[in-house]
Design an enzyme around this catalytic site. Structure first.
Site, mmCIF file in Angstrom:
data_model
loop_
_atom_site.group_PDB
_atom_site.id
_atom_site.type_symbol
_atom_site.label_atom_id
_atom_site.label_comp_id
_atom_site.label_asym_id
_atom_site.label_seq_id
_atom_site.Cartn_x
_atom_site.Cartn_y
_atom_site.Cartn_z
ATOM 1 N N CYS A 198 -3.591 -4.110 -11.025
ATOM 2 C CA CYS A 198 -4.869 -4.288 -11.753
ATOM 3 C C CYS A 198 -5.713 -3.028 -11.789
ATOM 4 O O CYS A 198 -6.554 -2.861 -12.661
ATOM 5 C CB CYS A 198 -5.709 -5.369 -11.100
ATOM 6 S SG CYS A 198 -4.820 -6.774 -10.539
ATOM 7 N N HIS A 258 -2.990 -14.557 -12.952
ATOM 8 C CA HIS A 258 -2.301 -13.818 -14.012
ATOM 9 C C HIS A 258 -0.789 -13.872 -13.750
ATOM 10 O O HIS A 258 -0.361 -14.063 -12.601
ATOM 11 C CB HIS A 258 -2.712 -12.340 -13.990
ATOM 12 C CG HIS A 258 -4.079 -12.065 -14.525
ATOM 13 N ND1 HIS A 258 -5.048 -11.452 -13.771
ATOM 14 C CD2 HIS A 258 -4.629 -12.277 -15.736
ATOM 15 C CE1 HIS A 258 -6.154 -11.313 -14.505
ATOM 16 N NE2 HIS A 258 -5.923 -11.809 -15.698
#
Ligand code: CIR
Length: 253
Positions: A248, A161
């Site tokens: 996250c 990511h």
């Protein structure tokens, strides 16, 4: 200032989530303990934390950040790029509906995960990754524009990511590793370059008066302390095994 956070406990199937780390199987009890400490740290940052129950249907569901983008006036529910994660967003939407009047959605064939979205002051960066496709990034661009925010799309080369390799500490300071060290889009910021052996810690997290940082990574600690931040260190070993970083594990708004 952030006031709220949403987190979700790791579920018993945590070890069956997606992983490319080659660091071995996570220990569930340690993961629960580390998650507990994470929640404590958020509380220390003055956040009121909503903790969702574990959900065994979704091994990766503790990584709530990927399910939504949350700003002051609006939230965007994502369409996760990995099939095994699709559906995680449903309960997050229900929870966010209690906070937001404006809830938008990324729709098929668009896919987008929150880990690919980095806000730097009033500008957004959107990573194009294996999880976030062009269509998803374009949908988000339009949504952001309708709320007055500009954005830039950043094609990713290696990282899972966008926020795996770059994070914003506030005050114009970015932590960067790997492909973002010499990236033309970011060269006008004040960059803290994270050495490759400490790349995992690039995903550190500024929340109010603190910077949350994975435990260890002594060089990065020194680099961050040079800027006079208050650091809270957290053992992230079990989440690292599942490719997850500090950001996250929560949605902050
Ligand atoms: C996944 O591969 O989807 C999870 N095992 C890790 C997700 C990490 N999320 C993030 O970087 N925002």
């Amino acid at each position: 200032m952030f006031k709220q956070a949403i987190v979700r406990k790791p579920c018993k199937n945590f070890q069956f989530g997606i992983s490319t780390s080659n660091l071995g199987k996570p220990d569930y009890r340690r993961a629960i303990l580390q998650h507990l400490k994470y929640v404590e740290a958020l509380t220390k940052c003055n956040l009121s934390v909503i903790e969702l129950n574990e959900d065994n249907r979704f091994p990766d569901s503790t990584f709530v950040e990927d399910t939504a983008i949350v700003d002051k006036e609006f939230a965007v529910i994502t369409n996760l790029g990995e099939k095994t994660r699709q559906g995680e967003e449903i309960e997050i939407r229900e929870k966010l509906e209690t906070f937001y009047r404006n809830i938008e959605s990324i729709r098929k064939p668009g896919t987008l995960e929150g880990g690919d979205v980095l806000k730097v002051e009033d500008h957004y960066y959107i990573g194009l990754s294996n999880r976030t496709n062009n269509e998803g990034a374009n949908q988000l661009t339009k949504i952001l524009k309708s709320y007055g925010y500009s954005s830039t799309i950043i094609p990713l080369k290696k990282v899972l990511h966008l926020k795996t390799g770059i994070s914003y500490l506030g005050d114009g300071i970015l932590l960067v590793s790997g492909e973002f060290k010499n990236h033309s889009e970011f060269r006008d910021y004040n960059l803290i370059e994270v050495q490759e052996s400490e790349a995992y810690a690039t995903n550190s997290l500024r929340i109010n008066e603190y910077v949350l940082k994975p435990q260890g990574y002594a060089n990065l600690t020194k680099q961050i302390l040079n800027y006079n931040f208050n650091i809270l260190e957290l053992d992230m070993s079990e989440f690292e095994k599942m490719d997850g970083g500090l950001s996250c594990l929560s949605l902050r708004f």
